[in-house]
Design an enzyme around this catalytic site. Structure first.
Site, PDB file in Angstrom:
ATOM      1  CE1 TYR A 138      13.191   1.601 -28.634  1.00  0.00           C
ATOM      2  CE2 TYR A 138      10.953   1.936 -27.725  1.00  0.00           C
ATOM      3  CZ  TYR A 138      12.253   1.463 -27.586  1.00  0.00           C
ATOM      4  OH  TYR A 138      12.587   0.730 -26.565  1.00  0.00           O
ATOM      5  CE  LYS A 188      24.635   8.177 -19.812  1.00  0.00           C
ATOM      6  NZ  LYS A 188      25.126   7.802 -18.414  1.00  0.00           N
ATOM      7  CG  ASP A 220      24.001   6.205 -15.848  1.00  0.00           C
ATOM      8  OD1 ASP A 220      23.031   7.132 -15.728  1.00  0.00           O
ATOM      9  OD2 ASP A 220      25.166   6.402 -15.874  1.00  0.00           O
ATOM     10  CG  ASP A 244      10.686  -0.450 -23.743  1.00  0.00           C
ATOM     11  OD1 ASP A 244       9.917  -1.228 -23.087  1.00  0.00           O
ATOM     12  OD2 ASP A 244      10.885  -0.727 -24.907  1.00  0.00           O
ATOM     13  CG  ASP A 248       9.602  -4.166 -19.069  1.00  0.00           C
ATOM     14  OD1 ASP A 248       8.450  -3.682 -19.198  1.00  0.00           O
ATOM     15  OD2 ASP A 248       9.784  -5.122 -19.953  1.00  0.00           O
TER      16      ASP A 248
END
Ligand code: NAD
Length: 353
Positions: A138, A188, A220, A244, A248
Protein backbone atom coordinates in the site's frame (compact mmCIF):
# COMPACT_ATOMS: atom_id res chain seq x y z
CA UNK A 1 -6.57 10.90 29.67
CA UNK A 2 -6.61 13.22 26.68
CA UNK A 3 -8.80 11.77 23.97
CA UNK A 4 -9.26 13.23 20.49
CA UNK A 5 -12.74 12.35 19.25
CA UNK A 6 -13.08 12.15 15.45
CA UNK A 7 -16.63 11.06 14.51
CA UNK A 8 -16.13 11.24 10.72
CA UNK A 9 -18.94 10.50 8.27
CA UNK A 10 -22.09 8.45 7.79
CA UNK A 11 -22.96 6.55 10.97
CA UNK A 12 -19.68 7.78 12.53
CA UNK A 13 -21.26 10.61 14.57
CA UNK A 14 -24.13 8.34 15.76
CA UNK A 15 -21.92 5.51 17.03
CA UNK A 16 -19.21 7.76 18.45
CA UNK A 17 -21.86 9.62 20.47
CA UNK A 18 -22.65 6.31 22.25
CA UNK A 19 -18.98 5.63 23.01
CA UNK A 20 -18.69 9.19 24.34
CA UNK A 21 -21.61 8.44 26.69
CA UNK A 22 -19.56 5.56 28.10
CA UNK A 23 -16.52 7.81 28.56
CA UNK A 24 -18.71 10.42 30.24
CA UNK A 25 -20.07 7.77 32.61
CA UNK A 26 -16.50 6.75 33.52
CA UNK A 27 -15.70 10.42 33.99
CA UNK A 28 -18.62 10.81 36.41
CA UNK A 29 -17.09 7.90 38.32
CA UNK A 30 -13.97 9.96 38.91
CA UNK A 31 -11.72 9.13 35.96
CA UNK A 32 -9.98 12.20 34.59
CA UNK A 33 -10.99 12.19 30.94
CA UNK A 34 -10.67 15.16 28.58
CA UNK A 35 -12.32 14.91 25.18
CA UNK A 36 -12.12 17.21 22.20
CA UNK A 37 -13.84 16.70 18.86
CA UNK A 38 -12.61 17.43 15.31
CA UNK A 39 -13.68 16.60 11.75
CA UNK A 40 -11.98 13.98 9.59
CA UNK A 41 -12.76 12.33 6.23
CA UNK A 42 -15.63 13.85 4.29
CA UNK A 43 -16.46 16.01 7.30
CA UNK A 44 -12.89 17.32 7.21
CA UNK A 45 -13.19 18.06 3.52
CA UNK A 46 -16.48 19.91 4.10
CA UNK A 47 -15.06 21.91 7.01
CA UNK A 48 -11.56 22.69 5.76
CA UNK A 49 -11.15 21.36 2.22
CA UNK A 50 -8.93 18.52 3.45
CA UNK A 51 -9.86 14.98 4.65
CA UNK A 52 -7.26 15.43 7.38
CA UNK A 53 -7.37 19.13 8.36
CA UNK A 54 -4.18 20.42 10.01
CA UNK A 55 -6.08 21.24 13.22
CA UNK A 56 -7.44 17.68 13.42
CA UNK A 57 -3.97 16.19 12.99
CA UNK A 58 -2.59 18.54 15.67
CA UNK A 59 -5.36 17.54 18.09
CA UNK A 60 -4.63 13.85 17.43
CA UNK A 61 -0.89 14.37 17.87
CA UNK A 62 -1.39 16.14 21.20
CA UNK A 63 -3.83 13.53 22.54
CA UNK A 64 -2.96 10.27 24.33
CA UNK A 65 -5.50 8.37 22.27
CA UNK A 66 -7.84 8.92 19.35
CA UNK A 67 -11.40 7.63 19.09
CA UNK A 68 -12.54 7.45 15.48
CA UNK A 69 -15.96 6.63 14.00
CA UNK A 70 -15.67 5.94 10.28
CA UNK A 71 -15.08 7.89 7.10
CA UNK A 72 -16.47 7.87 3.58
CA UNK A 73 -19.67 8.58 1.74
CA UNK A 74 -21.16 8.53 -1.73
CA UNK A 75 -21.00 12.29 -2.15
CA UNK A 76 -17.20 12.20 -1.88
CA UNK A 77 -16.62 9.36 -4.36
CA UNK A 78 -16.06 11.70 -7.32
CA UNK A 79 -13.37 13.81 -5.58
CA UNK A 80 -9.76 13.53 -6.76
CA UNK A 81 -8.02 10.72 -4.85
CA UNK A 82 -5.99 12.91 -2.40
CA UNK A 83 -9.20 14.63 -1.28
CA UNK A 84 -11.18 11.45 -0.65
CA UNK A 85 -12.16 10.64 2.95
CA UNK A 86 -10.17 7.37 3.03
CA UNK A 87 -6.97 9.35 2.37
CA UNK A 88 -7.54 11.19 5.63
CA UNK A 89 -7.54 7.85 7.42
CA UNK A 90 -4.42 6.54 5.67
CA UNK A 91 -2.63 9.81 6.41
CA UNK A 92 -3.50 10.00 10.09
CA UNK A 93 -2.29 6.39 10.58
CA UNK A 94 0.96 7.25 8.82
CA UNK A 95 1.42 10.63 10.58
CA UNK A 96 0.88 9.08 14.01
CA UNK A 97 3.11 6.14 13.05
CA UNK A 98 0.41 3.65 13.98
CA UNK A 99 2.14 0.57 12.63
CA UNK A 100 0.39 -2.18 14.60
CA UNK A 101 -3.29 -2.83 13.99
CA UNK A 102 -4.96 -5.13 16.50
CA UNK A 103 -8.19 -6.73 15.41
CA UNK A 104 -9.80 -9.20 17.75
CA UNK A 105 -12.38 -11.63 16.40
CA UNK A 106 -14.34 -12.68 19.44
CA UNK A 107 -17.63 -14.50 19.31
CA UNK A 108 -20.15 -13.64 22.01
CA UNK A 109 -22.06 -16.83 22.86
CA UNK A 110 -25.36 -14.93 22.55
CA UNK A 111 -24.52 -14.15 18.90
CA UNK A 112 -23.41 -17.65 17.81
CA UNK A 113 -26.45 -17.85 15.51
CA UNK A 114 -25.43 -14.65 13.70
CA UNK A 115 -22.42 -16.34 12.12
CA UNK A 116 -22.78 -17.91 8.70
CA UNK A 117 -20.62 -20.79 9.94
CA UNK A 118 -21.91 -23.68 12.02
CA UNK A 119 -22.09 -22.82 15.73
CA UNK A 120 -19.74 -25.72 16.63
CA UNK A 121 -17.06 -24.26 14.31
CA UNK A 122 -17.19 -20.76 15.78
CA UNK A 123 -18.46 -21.04 19.36
CA UNK A 124 -15.77 -19.93 21.78
CA UNK A 125 -13.81 -18.25 19.00
CA UNK A 126 -11.24 -15.75 20.28
CA UNK A 127 -8.56 -14.71 17.77
CA UNK A 128 -6.35 -11.63 17.74
CA UNK A 129 -5.04 -10.54 14.35
CA UNK A 130 -2.05 -8.20 14.43
CA UNK A 131 -1.78 -6.50 11.05
CA UNK A 132 1.16 -4.30 10.07
CA UNK A 133 -0.41 -1.02 9.01
CA UNK A 134 2.09 1.46 7.59
CA UNK A 135 4.17 -0.55 5.12
CA UNK A 136 3.78 -3.19 2.41
CA UNK A 137 2.34 -2.83 -1.07
CA UNK A 138 0.00 0.00 0.00
CA UNK A 139 2.93 2.34 0.57
CA UNK A 140 5.90 0.79 -1.29
CA UNK A 141 7.60 2.79 -4.02
CA UNK A 142 7.75 2.79 -7.00
CA UNK A 143 4.08 2.64 -7.89
CA UNK A 144 2.04 3.91 -10.77
CA UNK A 145 0.41 3.40 -14.12
CA UNK A 146 2.51 3.95 -17.24
CA UNK A 147 2.78 2.91 -20.85
CA UNK A 148 5.12 0.03 -21.61
CA UNK A 149 5.35 -1.65 -25.01
CA UNK A 150 2.38 0.31 -26.29
CA UNK A 151 -0.06 -0.52 -23.47
CA UNK A 152 -0.68 0.71 -19.96
CA UNK A 153 0.66 -1.27 -17.01
CA UNK A 154 -0.18 -0.75 -13.37
CA UNK A 155 2.36 -1.66 -10.69
CA UNK A 156 2.97 -1.48 -6.94
CA UNK A 157 5.87 -2.55 -4.76
CA UNK A 158 5.60 -4.98 -1.88
CA UNK A 159 8.31 -3.87 0.50
CA UNK A 160 9.21 -4.44 4.15
CA UNK A 161 12.36 -3.40 5.98
CA UNK A 162 13.86 -5.49 8.76
CA UNK A 163 12.95 -2.86 11.36
CA UNK A 164 9.33 -2.66 10.18
CA UNK A 165 8.89 -6.40 10.61
CA UNK A 166 10.75 -6.47 13.93
CA UNK A 167 8.59 -3.83 15.60
CA UNK A 168 5.28 -5.39 14.63
CA UNK A 169 6.61 -8.84 15.57
CA UNK A 170 7.46 -7.53 19.05
CA UNK A 171 3.90 -6.25 19.46
CA UNK A 172 2.48 -9.61 18.34
CA UNK A 173 4.71 -11.67 20.62
CA UNK A 174 3.86 -9.33 23.52
CA UNK A 175 0.15 -9.90 22.95
CA UNK A 176 0.65 -13.66 22.58
CA UNK A 177 2.42 -13.64 25.97
CA UNK A 178 -0.72 -12.15 27.54
CA UNK A 179 -2.99 -14.65 25.79
CA UNK A 180 -2.52 -18.30 24.81
CA UNK A 181 1.21 -17.97 23.94
CA UNK A 182 0.70 -19.16 20.37
CA UNK A 183 1.65 -16.99 17.39
CA UNK A 184 1.04 -17.80 13.73
CA UNK A 185 2.93 -15.67 11.21
CA UNK A 186 1.16 -15.47 7.87
CA UNK A 187 2.96 -14.68 4.60
CA UNK A 188 3.72 -16.11 1.17
CA UNK A 189 7.39 -17.00 1.57
CA UNK A 190 7.18 -19.73 -1.06
CA UNK A 191 6.89 -17.12 -3.83
CA UNK A 192 7.69 -13.66 -2.40
CA UNK A 193 11.13 -12.42 -1.31
CA UNK A 194 9.41 -9.81 0.82
CA UNK A 195 7.73 -12.65 2.74
CA UNK A 196 11.03 -14.54 3.03
CA UNK A 197 12.52 -11.58 4.89
CA UNK A 198 9.33 -11.28 6.97
CA UNK A 199 9.66 -14.90 8.10
CA UNK A 200 13.36 -14.53 8.96
CA UNK A 201 12.67 -11.46 11.10
CA UNK A 202 9.70 -13.04 12.92
CA UNK A 203 11.88 -16.04 13.79
CA UNK A 204 14.71 -13.76 14.96
CA UNK A 205 12.43 -11.69 17.23
CA UNK A 206 11.02 -14.95 18.59
CA UNK A 207 14.31 -15.74 20.32
CA UNK A 208 13.34 -13.05 22.88
CA UNK A 209 10.03 -14.83 23.55
CA UNK A 210 10.97 -18.48 24.11
CA UNK A 211 7.61 -19.22 25.77
CA UNK A 212 5.65 -18.36 22.64
CA UNK A 213 5.05 -21.21 20.22
CA UNK A 214 5.63 -19.83 16.70
CA UNK A 215 4.14 -21.31 13.55
CA UNK A 216 4.14 -20.14 9.91
CA UNK A 217 1.36 -20.35 7.39
CA UNK A 218 1.00 -19.29 3.76
CA UNK A 219 -1.73 -16.73 3.31
CA UNK A 220 -3.83 -18.85 0.95
CA UNK A 221 -3.88 -21.67 3.49
CA UNK A 222 -4.63 -19.20 6.30
CA UNK A 223 -7.67 -17.93 4.37
CA UNK A 224 -8.87 -21.52 4.13
CA UNK A 225 -8.07 -22.49 7.73
CA UNK A 226 -9.94 -19.45 9.06
CA UNK A 227 -13.21 -20.89 7.78
CA UNK A 228 -12.30 -24.58 8.20
CA UNK A 229 -11.09 -24.53 11.79
CA UNK A 230 -10.73 -20.96 13.09
CA UNK A 231 -10.32 -22.02 16.71
CA UNK A 232 -6.81 -23.35 15.96
CA UNK A 233 -5.56 -19.73 16.04
CA UNK A 234 -4.60 -17.62 19.04
CA UNK A 235 -2.62 -14.64 17.69
CA UNK A 236 -1.94 -14.10 13.98
CA UNK A 237 0.68 -11.62 12.77
CA UNK A 238 0.78 -10.58 9.14
CA UNK A 239 1.57 -7.78 6.72
CA UNK A 240 -0.68 -4.96 5.61
CA UNK A 241 -2.43 -6.40 2.55
CA UNK A 242 -2.78 -9.98 3.82
CA UNK A 243 -4.02 -8.61 7.15
CA UNK A 244 -6.53 -6.37 5.43
CA UNK A 245 -8.15 -9.35 3.76
CA UNK A 246 -7.81 -11.94 6.54
CA UNK A 247 -9.13 -9.63 9.25
CA UNK A 248 -12.27 -8.91 7.23
CA UNK A 249 -12.71 -12.63 6.72
CA UNK A 250 -12.23 -13.27 10.45
CA UNK A 251 -14.73 -10.55 11.30
CA UNK A 252 -17.48 -12.39 9.47
CA UNK A 253 -16.84 -15.52 11.54
CA UNK A 254 -18.41 -13.61 14.38
CA UNK A 255 -21.56 -12.66 12.52
CA UNK A 256 -21.76 -8.92 12.70
CA UNK A 257 -19.34 -6.35 11.48
CA UNK A 258 -21.01 -3.99 13.97
CA UNK A 259 -19.49 -5.85 16.93
CA UNK A 260 -15.78 -5.67 16.25
CA UNK A 261 -13.40 -3.03 17.59
CA UNK A 262 -9.81 -2.34 16.60
CA UNK A 263 -6.72 -0.59 17.88
CA UNK A 264 -3.82 0.89 15.94
CA UNK A 265 -0.75 1.48 18.07
CA UNK A 266 2.57 3.30 17.81
CA UNK A 267 5.74 2.21 19.60
CA UNK A 268 4.65 3.99 22.83
CA UNK A 269 1.18 2.44 22.90
CA UNK A 270 -0.44 5.66 21.85
CA UNK A 271 -3.35 4.50 19.79
CA UNK A 272 -6.22 5.18 17.50
CA UNK A 273 -9.33 3.15 18.29
CA UNK A 274 -12.13 2.53 15.82
CA UNK A 275 -14.73 -0.01 14.80
CA UNK A 276 -13.62 -2.17 11.88
CA UNK A 277 -16.67 -1.30 9.80
CA UNK A 278 -17.06 1.69 7.53
CA UNK A 279 -19.43 4.63 7.53
CA UNK A 280 -22.44 2.55 6.39
CA UNK A 281 -24.02 5.32 4.27
CA UNK A 282 -26.98 3.00 3.57
CA UNK A 283 -28.19 3.31 7.18
CA UNK A 284 -26.69 6.66 8.22
CA UNK A 285 -28.91 9.17 10.00
CA UNK A 286 -31.53 6.60 11.01
CA UNK A 287 -30.32 5.83 14.54
CA UNK A 288 -30.23 2.10 13.80
CA UNK A 289 -26.47 1.42 13.59
CA UNK A 290 -24.81 -0.89 16.09
CA UNK A 291 -22.56 1.20 18.37
CA UNK A 292 -21.02 -1.79 20.20
CA UNK A 293 -17.89 -2.03 18.05
CA UNK A 294 -17.15 1.60 18.88
CA UNK A 295 -17.89 1.11 22.58
CA UNK A 296 -15.65 -1.97 22.60
CA UNK A 297 -12.96 0.18 20.95
CA UNK A 298 -13.04 2.32 24.10
CA UNK A 299 -12.41 -0.87 26.11
CA UNK A 300 -9.36 -1.58 23.94
CA UNK A 301 -8.21 2.00 24.52
CA UNK A 302 -8.37 1.48 28.28
CA UNK A 303 -6.41 -1.78 27.93
CA UNK A 304 -3.68 -0.84 25.46
CA UNK A 305 -3.06 2.91 25.80
CA UNK A 306 -4.02 3.53 29.43
CA UNK A 307 -3.16 0.08 30.86
CA UNK A 308 -6.47 0.01 32.75
CA UNK A 309 -7.40 -3.64 32.29
CA UNK A 310 -10.09 -3.45 35.00
CA UNK A 311 -11.89 -0.63 33.15
CA UNK A 312 -11.59 -2.51 29.84
CA UNK A 313 -13.20 -5.56 31.46
CA UNK A 314 -15.90 -3.42 33.02
CA UNK A 315 -16.90 -2.07 29.59
CA UNK A 316 -16.72 -5.51 27.97
CA UNK A 317 -18.82 -7.01 30.76
CA UNK A 318 -21.39 -4.24 30.36
CA UNK A 319 -21.69 -5.17 26.66
CA UNK A 320 -22.05 -8.86 27.54
CA UNK A 321 -24.74 -8.01 30.07
CA UNK A 322 -26.74 -6.00 27.55
CA UNK A 323 -26.56 -8.89 25.05
CA UNK A 324 -27.59 -11.33 27.78
CA UNK A 325 -30.60 -9.08 28.47
CA UNK A 326 -31.67 -9.78 24.89
CA UNK A 327 -31.19 -6.23 23.64
CA UNK A 328 -30.10 -6.01 20.00
CA UNK A 329 -29.67 -3.41 17.29
CA UNK A 330 -31.20 -4.28 13.91
CA UNK A 331 -28.05 -5.90 12.46
CA UNK A 332 -27.90 -8.57 15.19
CA UNK A 333 -31.60 -8.83 15.91
CA UNK A 334 -33.13 -12.32 15.85
CA UNK A 335 -36.53 -13.64 16.90
CA UNK A 336 -36.93 -13.66 20.67
CA UNK A 337 -34.73 -10.61 21.26
CA UNK A 338 -35.70 -6.96 21.58
CA UNK A 339 -34.78 -4.58 18.78
CA UNK A 340 -33.50 -1.23 20.01
CA UNK A 341 -31.97 1.85 18.40
CA UNK A 342 -28.36 2.98 18.35
CA UNK A 343 -28.88 5.55 21.12
CA UNK A 344 -30.91 3.10 23.23
CA UNK A 345 -28.02 0.64 22.95
CA UNK A 346 -25.63 3.33 24.20
CA UNK A 347 -27.93 4.03 27.14
CA UNK A 348 -28.27 0.32 27.92
CA UNK A 349 -24.48 -0.12 28.05
CA UNK A 350 -24.12 2.91 30.32
CA UNK A 351 -26.82 1.49 32.60
CA UNK A 352 -25.06 -1.90 32.69
CA UNK A 353 -21.76 -0.18 33.39
P1 NAD B 1 -19.40 -0.59 5.62
O1 NAD B 1 -18.65 -1.29 6.68
O2 NAD B 1 -19.64 0.86 5.83
O3 NAD B 1 -20.83 -1.28 5.43
C1 NAD B 1 -20.98 -2.64 5.02
C2 NAD B 1 -22.38 -3.14 5.44
O4 NAD B 1 -22.40 -3.34 6.85
C3 NAD B 1 -23.50 -2.13 5.15
O5 NAD B 1 -24.64 -2.82 4.78
C4 NAD B 1 -23.71 -1.44 6.47
O6 NAD B 1 -25.03 -0.95 6.66
C5 NAD B 1 -23.39 -2.54 7.48
N1 NAD B 1 -22.81 -1.98 8.71
C6 NAD B 1 -21.57 -1.46 8.87
N2 NAD B 1 -21.40 -1.03 10.13
C7 NAD B 1 -22.56 -1.26 10.77
C8 NAD B 1 -23.01 -1.00 12.10
N3 NAD B 1 -22.24 -0.43 13.04
N4 NAD B 1 -24.26 -1.35 12.43
C9 NAD B 1 -25.07 -1.95 11.53
N5 NAD B 1 -24.71 -2.21 10.26
C10 NAD B 1 -23.46 -1.88 9.88
O7 NAD B 1 -18.62 -0.86 4.25
P2 NAD B 1 -18.91 -0.29 2.78
O8 NAD B 1 -20.37 -0.20 2.54
O9 NAD B 1 -18.05 -1.10 1.90
O10 NAD B 1 -18.31 1.18 2.77
C11 NAD B 1 -19.07 2.35 3.04
C12 NAD B 1 -18.13 3.54 3.16
O11 NAD B 1 -17.28 3.36 4.28
C13 NAD B 1 -17.21 3.72 1.96
O12 NAD B 1 -17.09 5.08 1.69
C14 NAD B 1 -15.90 3.13 2.43
O13 NAD B 1 -14.80 3.69 1.78
C15 NAD B 1 -15.91 3.50 3.86
N6 NAD B 1 -15.11 2.65 4.75
C16 NAD B 1 -14.50 3.28 5.80
C17 NAD B 1 -13.80 2.54 6.71
C18 NAD B 1 -13.21 3.26 7.89
O14 NAD B 1 -13.56 4.41 8.13
N7 NAD B 1 -12.36 2.64 8.66
C19 NAD B 1 -13.69 1.14 6.58
C20 NAD B 1 -14.35 0.53 5.52
C21 NAD B 1 -15.07 1.29 4.60
Amino acid sequence: MKIAVLPGDGIGPEIVAQAVKVLEALSRDGMKIEMEEAPIGGAGYDAAGDPLPAATLKLAQDADAVLLGAVGGWKYDALPRPMRPEQGLLRIRKELNLFANLRPALLYPELADASTLKPEVVSGLDIMIVRELTGDIYFGQPRGIEVRNGERVGYNTMLYSESEVRRVAHVAYGIAMKRGKRLCSVEKANVLECSELWREMVIEVGTSYPEVELSHMYVDNAAMQLVRNPKQFDVIVTGNIFGDILSDEASMLTGSIGMLPSASLDSNNKGMYEPIHGSAPDIAGRNIANPLATILSVAMMMRYTFSREEIALRIENAVKKVLAQGLRTADIHVAGTKKISCSEMGDAVVAAL
